[in-house]
Scaffold this motif. Sequence first.
Motif, mmCIF file in Angstrom:
data_model
loop_
_atom_site.group_PDB
_atom_site.id
_atom_site.type_symbol
_atom_site.label_atom_id
_atom_site.label_comp_id
_atom_site.label_asym_id
_atom_site.label_seq_id
_atom_site.Cartn_x
_atom_site.Cartn_y
_atom_site.Cartn_z
ATOM 1 N N THR A 310 31.685 66.265 30.283
ATOM 2 C CA THR A 310 31.179 65.716 29.026
ATOM 3 C C THR A 310 30.634 66.832 28.147
ATOM 4 O O THR A 310 31.164 67.105 27.068
ATOM 5 C CB THR A 310 30.080 64.673 29.299
ATOM 6 O OG1 THR A 310 30.600 63.658 30.158
ATOM 7 C CG2 THR A 310 29.604 64.034 28.007
ATOM 8 N N ILE A 311 29.568 67.500 28.622
ATOM 9 C CA ILE A 311 29.053 68.653 27.870
ATOM 10 C C ILE A 311 30.000 69.833 28.060
ATOM 11 O O ILE A 311 30.299 70.561 27.120
ATOM 12 C CB ILE A 311 27.636 69.027 28.369
ATOM 13 C CG1 ILE A 311 26.692 67.831 28.246
ATOM 14 C CG2 ILE A 311 27.090 70.210 27.573
ATOM 15 C CD1 ILE A 311 25.308 68.082 28.798
ATOM 16 N N THR A 312 30.465 69.966 29.285
ATOM 17 C CA THR A 312 31.409 71.052 29.588
ATOM 18 C C THR A 312 32.799 70.466 29.797
ATOM 19 O O THR A 312 32.962 69.248 29.914
ATOM 20 C CB THR A 312 30.995 71.812 30.861
ATOM 21 O OG1 THR A 312 31.090 70.911 31.981
ATOM 22 C CG2 THR A 312 29.583 72.327 30.740
ATOM 23 N N GLU A 313 33.788 71.304 29.870
ATOM 24 C CA GLU A 313 35.140 70.845 30.181
ATOM 25 C C GLU A 313 35.214 70.459 31.656
ATOM 26 O O GLU A 313 34.422 70.922 32.474
ATOM 27 C CB GLU A 313 36.155 71.944 29.867
ATOM 28 C CG GLU A 313 36.270 72.256 28.372
ATOM 29 C CD GLU A 313 37.315 73.307 28.081
ATOM 30 O OE1 GLU A 313 38.148 73.589 28.965
ATOM 31 O OE2 GLU A 313 37.298 73.849 26.964
ATOM 32 N N LEU A 457 31.875 75.450 28.071
ATOM 33 C CA LEU A 457 31.269 74.450 27.189
ATOM 34 C C LEU A 457 32.353 73.846 26.307
ATOM 35 O O LEU A 457 33.250 74.545 25.835
ATOM 36 C CB LEU A 457 30.199 75.115 26.316
ATOM 37 C CG LEU A 457 29.173 74.196 25.664
ATOM 38 C CD1 LEU A 457 28.256 73.579 26.711
ATOM 39 C CD2 LEU A 457 28.334 74.977 24.647
ATOM 40 N N ARG A 458 32.294 72.526 26.109
ATOM 41 C CA ARG A 458 33.296 71.874 25.267
ATOM 42 C C ARG A 458 33.187 72.344 23.816
ATOM 43 O O ARG A 458 32.088 72.596 23.322
ATOM 44 C CB ARG A 458 33.120 70.358 25.303
ATOM 45 C CG ARG A 458 33.700 69.721 26.536
ATOM 46 C CD ARG A 458 33.789 68.210 26.353
ATOM 47 N NE ARG A 458 34.353 67.567 27.531
ATOM 48 C CZ ARG A 458 35.646 67.424 27.745
ATOM 49 N NH1 ARG A 458 36.518 67.878 26.862
ATOM 50 N NH2 ARG A 458 36.082 66.830 28.840
ATOM 51 N N ALA A 461 30.709 70.792 21.011
ATOM 52 C CA ALA A 461 29.603 70.142 21.735
ATOM 53 C C ALA A 461 28.301 70.242 20.938
ATOM 54 O O ALA A 461 27.581 69.246 20.788
ATOM 55 C CB ALA A 461 29.427 70.778 23.112
ATOM 56 N N GLN A 462 28.009 71.420 20.416
ATOM 57 C CA GLN A 462 26.789 71.595 19.645
ATOM 58 C C GLN A 462 26.779 70.713 18.403
ATOM 59 O O GLN A 462 25.771 70.078 18.073
ATOM 60 C CB GLN A 462 26.618 73.067 19.250
ATOM 61 C CG GLN A 462 26.318 73.990 20.425
ATOM 62 C CD GLN A 462 26.093 75.431 19.982
ATOM 63 O OE1 GLN A 462 26.485 75.824 18.892
ATOM 64 N NE2 GLN A 462 25.459 76.204 20.833
ATOM 65 N N THR A 464 28.410 67.937 17.936
ATOM 66 C CA THR A 464 28.325 66.524 18.318
ATOM 67 C C THR A 464 26.895 66.132 18.659
ATOM 68 O O THR A 464 26.389 65.099 18.194
ATOM 69 C CB THR A 464 29.236 66.242 19.524
ATOM 70 O OG1 THR A 464 30.573 66.638 19.205
ATOM 71 C CG2 THR A 464 29.226 64.767 19.880
ATOM 72 N N ALA A 493 24.345 73.657 24.612
ATOM 73 C CA ALA A 493 24.971 72.587 23.830
ATOM 74 C C ALA A 493 24.079 72.105 22.701
ATOM 75 O O ALA A 493 24.487 71.266 21.895
ATOM 76 C CB ALA A 493 25.329 71.415 24.733
ATOM 77 N N PHE A 587 35.015 64.968 23.448
ATOM 78 C CA PHE A 587 33.710 64.348 23.229
ATOM 79 C C PHE A 587 33.338 64.332 21.746
ATOM 80 O O PHE A 587 32.492 63.539 21.321
ATOM 81 C CB PHE A 587 32.651 65.104 24.041
ATOM 82 C CG PHE A 587 31.296 64.442 24.050
ATOM 83 C CD1 PHE A 587 31.120 63.203 24.642
ATOM 84 C CD2 PHE A 587 30.200 65.058 23.482
ATOM 85 C CE1 PHE A 587 29.884 62.593 24.650
ATOM 86 C CE2 PHE A 587 28.951 64.459 23.488
ATOM 87 C CZ PHE A 587 28.794 63.222 24.090
#
Length: 803
Positions: A310-313, A457-458, A461-462, A464, A493, A587
């Motif tokens: 979710t936060i990461t891949e 990190l996705r 993410a930040q 979102t 994130a 996400f």
Amino acid sequence: MRDTTNDIKNIIFNGLTEEEVEERVKQGLVNHTNITTGKSVKEIILSNILTYFNLIFFIIALLLIYVGSYRNLTFLPVIIGNTIIGIVQELRAKQILDKMNILNAPHSIVIRNGVQKQIVSEQLVKDDIVLLAAGNQICADAFVVQGNVQVNEALLTGEADEIEKVRGNKLLSGSFVVSGQCFAKLENVGKHSYISKLTAEAKTVGSDEQSEMICSINLLVKWIGIGIIPIGVLLFYQGYYLNGETIQKSIVSMVAALIGMIPEGLYLLTTIALALSTMRLAKRHVLLHDMKSIEALARVDVLCVDKTGTITEARMQVEEVLPSQTINGIIIPKEELEQLLVDYSFAIQDDNATIHAIKEYTNTLCENIERRKPLDSSPFSSTTKYSSVTFEDGTFVLGAPEFVMREDYNLIVPEIIAFVKKGHRVLILGKYEGSNVKDGLKEKVVPLAYVILTNPLRKNAQETFSYFKKQGVTVKVISGDNPETVSEVAKCAGIENADNFIDASILDTESKLASALEKYAVFGRVTPKQKQKLVQTLQKAGHTVAMTGDGVNDILAMKDADCSVAMASGSEATAQAAQVVLLDSDFAHMPDVVLEGRQVVNNVQRSAVLFLVKNIFSLLLAVFSVVFTFTYPLEPSQISLISIFTIGIPGFMLALEPNKNRIEGHFLKNVMIKALPAGLTDVLAVGSLVVCGEAFLLSKNDIATASTMLLAVVGFIILIKISSPLNKIKYSIVILNIFGLAFCGIFLHRLFAISEMSKICVLLLIIFAFSAESLFRYLSISIEKINDLYLRLKKKKNHIHKG
């Protein structure tokens, strides 16, 4: 009766032949069921045609035809058009969702003709041999023929404990594999499976709980549906028997009141708004399993997220493998550690991101070295947080340092703290000094090496999480990983208060859990059952909770959350259990879903005000007519004219407008507060006009036309008020509908029963129109003040109660 050992081996290696599969298909022994949460084409058509209000309209139409009042059948094209539009939009949404569901359909690995292949689970037949691994949802009732797995049956039995299934044990459809790997033979498929029987039973009991918006609209429709029959009978009795009207006039007046009380377009408007929203989200690769999730996510004030996926891949990679230096300062040679890790990774049957990353790493090591043969193994469990493999030279454990080392954990902290603070995931590989790990680690574990893993990190993410922060949505990170590691990732994130973290393993009571939720934003070492309790505790505190995840350890919490969101790249079982599935696992689509929900709820709420104004007015004027014994002053065609241009067309056009405002308060209450002033204004203004008209001995045609124009004026006043702040589009909507009403009143006046008014009638209309504007303004202010006073008293009462 079970197969012998040799037969089992043959079955596993060969499976069914194509001829055997075809024979079972002919017998109907296929894993397909017609039980579905979505409507069929037939159900969509019938649900739009065979409604209670359509029946009322049909009876009304027959009555009007009976008395020869064909002009007042003007409502029929609108009703037929509404029905057709509703059917078309639902069918379009169904077509898109069916295509997406096919893409997201559960698949299984089956053995046929001695070859493993992946097929859609619905194509499986009885006696098929399937390979089950961690993350798979069990698609049909089966029994294990080889291997062993840990299975969670919580979705079926409510028990969250992981149950070990070995050869001969039954597997229930609907449960999911937590860890391990096995071959299973299907026994009961399709409608005969356990989950299908449960689903069929649930379907006969009733549908899933609806959203607040749908519940409120259903409640309105229910009470209106109950009330219109006795009111209609009273109006006809009064007009025909008490006032001495003709049967035609009595029926026409009664029909006018009933048409005004029926919110014929409100349910259709809601259906279309949800269908269009579903289609827009589909274009962004967002699949909705449940329509109510749109509203639920729009109302969310707490978002619970898992770290990995979710936060990461979802993918992981091994950064490095380091030897431990805590064994009397002796460091094991790198070659020995690499050999052990290679042996371990090939022996373990886990099928998760961590093992995939380790196997990818070990594939580059010791390719030509002969591997040790495992004597026994235990898969990773989200409860114990470790796995184990036994070789001839001992038992080795791989897992979370806190759970593997236990009381000796502090001894290794200096070696791993730097990696933890950088957000890396650290696993420890150690040798167990005992002989049996299945009952838990009761003896010491000697640390041998640390496996350092990382999740990228996705993207976005930040951005979102920044969006959710601006929207006032609190984010809680609940993960099974080390709390410090999770905290570091959460900081990267941009999650607010990410430095406030706690180890959930110490939260052993509900009171501790509730207290921790008020203080901390990051929860590490959370078990699946604790995730579920965290969600439940937040809900008990009055929060609307969304849960996102991608692993089987998230399923229990997701099922209890108000809205659940799954990444399609994660566990298949998770994707099937969630209400919302992000098909591209991005996400960053979360704000899109929230905004869609806000647009639907806010716009339907605004349009519902217009519909309810007409209902309130018609109901009160009908009661007013009965009490003061005068005939209902309007005709059905006049009600239709007002409905089209002050309610129907503007309501639908406003429902399509972008609306990002946060949802506040309760749907029904918000609608009533805004609709009541206009409804009261309508009935007071028209009632007064009728009384004055009779005093001035005006004709009934004059009074009816003046009442129609007066209702139109108040209708446009409320339309302008609920559309504020006005922009070019909203101005255009108002002007277009004013022009449309004027056009129909001038050029189609006979169709809509609009007659030329006398000078006195025109003067009365002007006076009452200005009075209506002032009356509406003061009633709006008064009702808003009463509501504010109520909220203050309620808040004060709650404060005293808490104190």
